[in-house]
Structures are given as C-alpha cells and as structure tokens.
Design a protein around this motif. Structure first.
Motif: not given
Length: 503
Positions: A188-192
């Motif tokens: 549930n990362g940021n974009r990646l």
C-alpha cells in the motif's frame, strides 16, 4: 522580443558587421555570375530565382552567429541527455523483483561529463527515507553497476544516483551502463506499491535525469512529482511466477493473463507497469479513432466498466478533436484509487459515484505532461494547472454541473501563493494544492472568458501542443508563446501571477 534581438546583435556586433561586408561582396559576385548564366539556356532551369537564391545563401551564412534557440523563441528546451533502456525483470515467489537494466546514455549537452545522473526513486521509499505517511517501505539493493564488464563507482543519496566515470563522456558520445538490483514493493505504498497480489511499478527503474550545467536531480518530494525525465526508448522483458494481467506504457494488446512477454515503446517519459491478479478485476475494451482503450475496475465492487468506458471514450475523443491528435496506440485506465498519470496509462478512482473528475483530469494529462513536457519540480503548474483547467473546460462543454467547483473549492481551503511558478520545496503542502489545482485554473479560465471564450482557449492549446509536441517547456517558454499568440497586452496578465524574472 525587440530587446532580446538587440542584445543578441550587440553580443555579435563585430562578427555581424564583418558578415554584412562579406554578404555584400558575395552578393555582387552572385549577381554578376547570374547575369552570365542567364543567357545559357542549358542551366537556367537549375537556378533559383535571384532573390530566392540570395536569401538562401544569407540564411546559411547567418546560421553561424544566430543560435537555434535565439532564432526561434518558441523552440523547446533540450534535456541534455537521452537514453535507450533494455530491462530484464523477473518476479519470484517471495514477491521480489530481480532487475537488470542496460541503458545507453547519450550526451546531448555541450559539456563533457565526469558522471551520469539517474533518479532511483525506490531508494527514497525505503524505511530509512520514506515519507512519514507510508507505513511500509520499499526494499532495494544495487548489486552492481558496470560498463563493458568494468565496475563503475556510484553514490546513492535519497533518489539521486550518480555514476562516477573513469573517463569523460564528450558531447554526442554514448555510454552503455548496466545496473543490477533487487526490489520489493512497499505494501500500500505511494505510487510504487503492492496491494495484495497486484504490483504497481511506478518510477521503479533508474531514470535518466536532465542535464543543464549539471544533473538537475532534486530530492524526492511526495506532495508532487519531483522527477524530471527525458523521452526514451524501452524494451522490457518480463518473467512472472504465474499469469497476471499486464498493463503498461507500451502497447499491451488483448486483455489476457500472461506469465512472460516483451514490452516496447518509443517517446516514453517514464515507463509504468502494472501486474494484476486476473481474479481481482472487471475489464472492458474499446477504441477511439486509432487508440485502443482498456479499463480495469476492482471485481470486489460494482461492475461499472461500461460507465467508465463511456466517459473515457468521450473525453479522449474530445481532447483529440479540440486540442490535438494523440499518437497513443493504447490507453489503459486502472481504477485502483491511485489518481496518477503515466504515459499511455492512468490510475483513477474506484468509486462508481465519484470517478469522472479524476478520470477526465488524468486523461487530459496525456496532452499536458506527456505530449508537452515540463519539469514538475520547478514548474508543476504547467502540467497540473493546465490539466485541471482543460478538464474543467471539457466538463463545461459536456454540461456537467459546476464544472469549476473543484478548483473553486480547493482554492479556498488554504492560502494561495501570489506567484505560482515556485519549486515544490518552496510551497507549504496545503498551499501547493490550493495554488496549483485551485487558483491557477481559475485565473486561466477568467482570462479566456474575457478574451474569446472556450474557442480561443482551445485554439491556443492546440497551437501550444503543435509547437511543443514531444518537447520540454518552462514558464518562460510558455510566457513567450502566450504573448506571441495574444499580443503584448497579455504580458501584464502573466506578470500578475508568474515570476518571469528568474535567473
């Protein structure tokens, strides 16, 4: 413009005077020779008319003292470096990617380089460096960087990867480098990001930076896009442990699960790749003119692929008609709540009652960010503000209720900056959004409402894309072009919200 020409002439005064003398003498010789040859019927048909011939020769001679960017005030900005990427990617059973990137880097600047600069954003998302709001960090390790089998020393700080060269790379020379590394995506990362058995690879490989008096690579900033990459060519071979749906910046073809394949494309700014569990998605396919459209919506919720596809078809066709044809063979739309644009593929909302605004905005980015590029760190308004303005104008044309409501609302949430072309690090986080997505689209709309309406606005945007297609602009280039299109009186409008005196 007159001041610019005057300064240019002063800088080259001596050379210019000598050139005029030389042209005068040379023109006299030409006139004499032309008079002789005019009586020779065997060669007359091969000659240019005297005026055209003289003009052609003068233009060729003056090429020597008038740089290209001074001859055409609306020419784009050179990236200083270009790359061709050949990447092998393999995913193992432990969710770890083994990646080998061979990159041909060409020096297009006037300088000789002692290093080569890349963005390596996975390093900025590790536990040691990630933004505070991310719970899980990426895991990455570079196992080696080589050229012709020889190790290349490197420095990696935040997302800045510098390769130290043992010999200068001169202008127009090419260097092949190979970067081997492993990558585990943050959950549930940021974009990646990895979400369950779905992998969203955004900014996942070493991305060549722009070069201008050094490598222009800023530290990662999560409130916007802090990477400024060049158009490049890509070939990516992938091997997966089981079959996934593949959506990418390349042309992927029929929607069908696969465990291996090759992706290829040219003129791509940054290459995005999604590997998705086939059981997790409703899908639909369609087309507009020469562009295939593919939509992915989570299967855990309502299947509204028909609704999303209808808006996608209409918006894409509208922007092609009113702004410019888009060369994409395929556009993918993934409803994973990412709200992000990439070349030929976008991430949008998954809520069937609230998806249209984000969808339209991200589609418009295919013209403003992709077809016309800018540095999103120093000039984020050139893609985000223009895109939001364009999306709102589309909604006006299509009869949406309160089409500028989003911009008006966000402009009131926080104070806005007086001058909007600030780098990301000079904005307070909230002020960035209120200024870039709120104030600036409203300013542009107000100007064109008083100066020709939507037809004039779309005519300007069409000319802008035609002039700078697959090229790079900054605020100053935009302002030059705007004044060229709308006259000197428009300069006062631009000066009221842009800092045009920057070094």
């Amino acid at each position: 413009m007159l001041k610019f020409i005057s300064n240019s002439l002063c800088r080259n005064k001596k050379r210019f005077i000598l050139l005029l003398i030389g042209i005068t003498i040379f023109s006299g010789v030409l006139i004499y020779l032309f008079g002789i040859k005019q009586g020779n019927t065997d060669v007359t048909g091969d000659l240019l008319p005297q005026k055209e011939q003289s003009s052609t020769i003068i233009e060729e001679l003056t090429e020597e003292i008038i740089p290209l960017d001074e001859k055409n005030s609306a020419s784009g900005i050179s990236p200083g470096a270009i790359a061709v990427y050949n990447i092998d990617l393999a995913l193992d059973e432990q969710d770890v990617f083994q990646i080998s990137a061979e990159i041909d880097v060409t020096n297009e600047s006037q300088d000789s380089w002692t290093d080569i600069g890349f963005y390596f954003i996975p390093n900025a998302l590790t536990d040691a460096n990630k933004p505070d709001f991310m719970e899980d960090g990426a895991e990455t390790a570079i196992s080696g960087i080589t050229s012709d089998g020889e190790e290349i020393p490197f420095e990696l700080v935040d997302n800045r990867l510098l390769l130290k060269l043992d010999a200068e790379l001169k202008p127009d020379e090419m260097k092949k480098v190979k970067i081997d590394y492993t990558l585990k995506l943050p959950e549930n990362g940021n974009r990646l990001s990895q979400v369950d058995d779905n992998y969203y690879l955004a900014q996942w490989y070493p991305m060549l930076g722009h070069y201008s008096d050094g490598w222009n690579i800023e530290n990662y900033d999560s409130k916007g896009e802090s990477y400024h990459t060049s158009y490049g060519s890509y070939e990516i071979d992938y091997q997966l442990p089981t079959e996934y749906l593949v959506a990418s910046s390349a042309t992927d073809g029929e929607i069908a699960p696969t465990a291996s394949g090759t992706l290829a494309g040219d003129n791509i700014k940054d290459f995005y790749l999604a590997l998705m569990d086939p059981d997790d998605w409703h899908t639909a396919a369609s087309s507009v003119t020469n562009t295939a459209l593919r939509v992915y919506i989570p299967s855990a919720g309502m299947d509204f692929t028909a609704d999303m596809m209808a808006v996608t078809e209409d918006a894409f066709a509208f922007f092609e008609e009113r702004i410019a044809d888009h060369p994409a063979e395929e556009l993918d739309v993934i409803a994973n709540d990412g709200g992000m644009e990439y070349p030929n593929i976008i991430e949008v909302n998954s809520n069937p009652d609230d998806f249209e605004h984000t969808l339209i905005h991200e589609i418009a980015h295919q013209w403003f960010y992709y077809l016309v590029a800018n540095d999103p760190y120093t000039d984020s308004w050139l893609d985000e503000s223009i895109t939001e303005w364009v999306a709102s104008m589309y909604m006006v044309e299509e009869g949406y209720q309160d089409p500028f409501a989003f911009a008006a609302r966000i402009a009131q949430t926080r104070p806005t900056a007086h001058l909007i072309n600030l780098p990301l690090n000079e904005f307070e986080k909230g002020d960035y959004y209120s200024t870039i997505y709120g104030k600036t689209p409203l300013l542009l709309q107000e100007y064109f409402e008083a100066n020709g309406g939507s037809d004039a606005a779309f005519d300007f945007l069409s000319a802008y894309v035609e002039q700078f297609r697959f090229d790079y602009v900054d605020t100053e280039k935009f302002a030059e072009f705007f004044v060229e299109q709308h006259g000197e009186d428009s300069r006062e409008f631009l000066n009221s919200w842009l800092d045009l005196e920057k070094e």
